[in-house]
Design a protein around this motif. Sequence first.
Motif, PDB file in Angstrom:
ATOM      1  N   GLY A   1      43.291  47.904  29.408  1.00  0.00           N
ATOM      2  CA  GLY A   1      42.921  46.542  29.025  1.00  0.00           C
ATOM      3  C   GLY A   1      43.690  45.501  29.823  1.00  0.00           C
ATOM      4  O   GLY A   1      43.137  44.476  30.214  1.00  0.00           O
ATOM      5  N   ILE A   2      44.981  45.770  30.066  1.00  0.00           N
ATOM      6  CA  ILE A   2      45.789  44.826  30.862  1.00  0.00           C
ATOM      7  C   ILE A   2      45.235  44.719  32.279  1.00  0.00           C
ATOM      8  O   ILE A   2      45.073  43.612  32.816  1.00  0.00           O
ATOM      9  CB  ILE A   2      47.265  45.288  30.876  1.00  0.00           C
ATOM     10  CG1 ILE A   2      47.881  45.081  29.492  1.00  0.00           C
ATOM     11  CG2 ILE A   2      48.050  44.518  31.934  1.00  0.00           C
ATOM     12  CD1 ILE A   2      49.277  45.637  29.351  1.00  0.00           C
ATOM     13  N   PHE A   3      44.924  45.859  32.885  1.00  0.00           N
ATOM     14  CA  PHE A   3      44.389  45.819  34.253  1.00  0.00           C
ATOM     15  C   PHE A   3      43.007  45.151  34.287  1.00  0.00           C
ATOM     16  O   PHE A   3      42.688  44.429  35.233  1.00  0.00           O
ATOM     17  CB  PHE A   3      44.312  47.229  34.836  1.00  0.00           C
ATOM     18  CG  PHE A   3      45.660  47.773  35.211  1.00  0.00           C
ATOM     19  CD1 PHE A   3      46.443  47.134  36.165  1.00  0.00           C
ATOM     20  CD2 PHE A   3      46.159  48.910  34.613  1.00  0.00           C
ATOM     21  CE1 PHE A   3      47.694  47.615  36.510  1.00  0.00           C
ATOM     22  CE2 PHE A   3      47.409  49.402  34.945  1.00  0.00           C
ATOM     23  CZ  PHE A   3      48.191  48.750  35.895  1.00  0.00           C
ATOM     24  N   CYS A   4      42.200  45.380  33.249  1.00  0.00           N
ATOM     25  CA  CYS A   4      40.887  44.710  33.195  1.00  0.00           C
ATOM     26  C   CYS A   4      41.060  43.198  33.086  1.00  0.00           C
ATOM     27  O   CYS A   4      40.287  42.430  33.670  1.00  0.00           O
ATOM     28  CB  CYS A   4      40.073  45.220  32.000  1.00  0.00           C
ATOM     29  SG  CYS A   4      39.441  46.892  32.201  1.00  0.00           S
ATOM     30  N   GLY A   5      42.077  42.771  32.322  1.00  0.00           N
ATOM     31  CA  GLY A   5      42.298  41.338  32.168  1.00  0.00           C
ATOM     32  C   GLY A   5      42.866  40.684  33.398  1.00  0.00           C
ATOM     33  O   GLY A   5      42.615  39.518  33.671  1.00  0.00           O
ATOM     34  N   LEU A   6      43.678  41.451  34.157  1.00  0.00           N
ATOM     35  CA  LEU A   6      44.310  40.894  35.350  1.00  0.00           C
ATOM     36  C   LEU A   6      43.384  40.889  36.562  1.00  0.00           C
ATOM     37  O   LEU A   6      43.513  40.035  37.450  1.00  0.00           O
ATOM     38  CB  LEU A   6      45.579  41.695  35.690  1.00  0.00           C
ATOM     39  CG  LEU A   6      46.770  41.517  34.741  1.00  0.00           C
ATOM     40  CD1 LEU A   6      47.902  42.471  35.132  1.00  0.00           C
ATOM     41  CD2 LEU A   6      47.264  40.074  34.775  1.00  0.00           C
ATOM     42  N   SER A   7      42.477  41.853  36.624  1.00  0.00           N
ATOM     43  CA  SER A   7      41.632  42.001  37.817  1.00  0.00           C
ATOM     44  C   SER A   7      40.155  41.959  37.442  1.00  0.00           C
ATOM     45  O   SER A   7      39.675  42.780  36.644  1.00  0.00           O
ATOM     46  CB  SER A   7      41.961  43.334  38.515  1.00  0.00           C
ATOM     47  OG  SER A   7      40.991  43.617  39.488  1.00  0.00           O
ATOM     48  N   LYS A   8      39.424  41.032  38.021  1.00  0.00           N
ATOM     49  CA  LYS A   8      37.987  40.959  37.762  1.00  0.00           C
ATOM     50  C   LYS A   8      37.263  42.177  38.327  1.00  0.00           C
ATOM     51  O   LYS A   8      36.235  42.605  37.805  1.00  0.00           O
ATOM     52  CB  LYS A   8      37.423  39.668  38.368  1.00  0.00           C
ATOM     53  CG  LYS A   8      37.891  38.412  37.639  1.00  0.00           C
ATOM     54  CD  LYS A   8      37.249  37.166  38.213  1.00  0.00           C
ATOM     55  CE  LYS A   8      37.719  35.931  37.437  1.00  0.00           C
ATOM     56  NZ  LYS A   8      37.158  34.680  37.992  1.00  0.00           N
ATOM     57  N   SER A   9      37.803  42.741  39.404  1.00  0.00           N
ATOM     58  CA  SER A   9      37.172  43.928  39.995  1.00  0.00           C
ATOM     59  C   SER A   9      37.290  45.124  39.055  1.00  0.00           C
ATOM     60  O   SER A   9      36.314  45.860  38.836  1.00  0.00           O
ATOM     61  CB  SER A   9      37.832  44.251  41.343  1.00  0.00           C
ATOM     62  OG  SER A   9      37.682  43.177  42.239  1.00  0.00           O
ATOM     63  N   VAL A  10      38.507  45.320  38.499  1.00  0.00           N
ATOM     64  CA  VAL A  10      38.692  46.427  37.549  1.00  0.00           C
ATOM     65  C   VAL A  10      37.810  46.206  36.321  1.00  0.00           C
ATOM     66  O   VAL A  10      37.201  47.146  35.802  1.00  0.00           O
ATOM     67  CB  VAL A  10      40.182  46.545  37.149  1.00  0.00           C
ATOM     68  CG1 VAL A  10      40.363  47.616  36.083  1.00  0.00           C
ATOM     69  CG2 VAL A  10      41.040  46.849  38.362  1.00  0.00           C
ATOM     70  N   ASN A  11      37.750  44.959  35.860  1.00  0.00           N
ATOM     71  CA  ASN A  11      36.918  44.650  34.694  1.00  0.00           C
ATOM     72  C   ASN A  11      35.440  44.952  34.977  1.00  0.00           C
ATOM     73  O   ASN A  11      34.736  45.505  34.127  1.00  0.00           O
ATOM     74  CB  ASN A  11      37.094  43.182  34.321  1.00  0.00           C
ATOM     75  CG  ASN A  11      36.431  42.857  32.999  1.00  0.00           C
ATOM     76  OD1 ASN A  11      36.657  43.543  32.009  1.00  0.00           O
ATOM     77  ND2 ASN A  11      35.590  41.841  32.998  1.00  0.00           N
ATOM     78  N   ALA A  12      34.994  44.596  36.209  1.00  0.00           N
ATOM     79  CA  ALA A  12      33.598  44.871  36.562  1.00  0.00           C
ATOM     80  C   ALA A  12      33.329  46.371  36.627  1.00  0.00           C
ATOM     81  O   ALA A  12      32.228  46.837  36.280  1.00  0.00           O
ATOM     82  CB  ALA A  12      33.284  44.226  37.909  1.00  0.00           C
ATOM     83  N   ALA A  13      34.331  47.133  37.057  1.00  0.00           N
ATOM     84  CA  ALA A  13      34.161  48.588  37.138  1.00  0.00           C
ATOM     85  C   ALA A  13      34.147  49.232  35.748  1.00  0.00           C
ATOM     86  O   ALA A  13      33.400  50.187  35.496  1.00  0.00           O
ATOM     87  CB  ALA A  13      35.283  49.193  37.987  1.00  0.00           C
ATOM     88  N   MET A  14      34.991  48.713  34.863  1.00  0.00           N
ATOM     89  CA  MET A  14      35.127  49.337  33.535  1.00  0.00           C
ATOM     90  C   MET A  14      34.055  48.884  32.556  1.00  0.00           C
ATOM     91  O   MET A  14      33.717  49.611  31.621  1.00  0.00           O
ATOM     92  CB  MET A  14      36.511  48.996  32.952  1.00  0.00           C
ATOM     93  CG  MET A  14      37.666  49.691  33.636  1.00  0.00           C
ATOM     94  SD  MET A  14      37.576  51.489  33.479  1.00  0.00           S
ATOM     95  CE  MET A  14      37.603  51.690  31.705  1.00  0.00           C
TER      96      MET A  14
END
Length: 337
Positions: free
Chosen positions: A152-165
């Motif tokens: 969740g922290i990485f999704c919040g910090l990175s839009k790319s990770v959020n788009a992947a997840m």
Amino acid sequence: MRKVMNIFSIIGIGFILNPFIRMTMGESPKQNFAALWRDLGIPLLAILGFLAAWSAGASQVETSLGKIPGPVAVWEQFEALVDDHKATREKAAAFYDRQDARNQRFIDEGFPERVKERAFTGKPTYFDQIWTSLRTVFFGFLIATIVAVPIGIFCGLSKSVNAAMNPLIQVFKPVSPLAWLPIVTMVVSAVYLTPSEAFPKAFLISAITVTLCSLWPTLINTAHGVSSIDKDLMNVSQVLQLRAFDKITKLVIPSSLPLIFTGLRLSLGVGWMVLIAAEMLAQNPGLGKFVWDEFQNGSSTSLARIMVAVLTIGVIGFLLDRVMYTLQAMFTFSDKR
């Protein structure tokens, strides 16, 4: 006194004690008695009304196991379960006393190699089943937290990770525990070939099912909390040239704790609901298996015992939420503190 009232509010008993404290401080008795009536009197009346309606309506419904038990019959079965627990504990204590005496006799006679320690193998009581369920849900909840918070922290910090997840979250979030259970059962059976006594196979199956179903609220709320951090704070971290680890531990996590705790509260509630179904199907000892065994038993007391379990599940679910709320209030700040 304000600090004491805040502590009572945090641990969930403020609505009972705080009006009396406020009256000792000179505040209006009329207003405080009105608050006491609203927060305590009306809920108690509602509970009494529910018990009266249950008592009146229960005898009107005839099932294959007899009439629906009323509150008195359910309470009698609860007392019977308590008595059964006490009797089993007395048997266990007598067993260990006999074992200790036998082992001491072997030592005194010079045969220490004949000393053996065996565990009591009596049937688990109702309270043993409750303890097993709590152990299972906390194990699954712990794994879910360890997995969900960092992602969740990485999704919040990175839009790319959020788009992947995001697609994975949207696909797997609504999957029922009944759908996960066969997959988890087959995977655990294939991978976990030598089960330990501390972590039986059925225990792991139930715990992993709880993990798969309960990690999503924490993951989503953590990502939302991190992405909502004030941009000025993030800019400050860049000005101070904080390392990534310091930025996460000193800025990101403290700022997003309220939403992380909201996710944890939701996850624990979901995990507790999922656990009962998982225990029923995985045949892992616990409240779910207790309900299933009583349903299969079909005796005249089965319905009352199932209703004891239903009320127990509800009360424990409420208490778990209060524990998480208290932790949230202790580790986060609000406009009242």
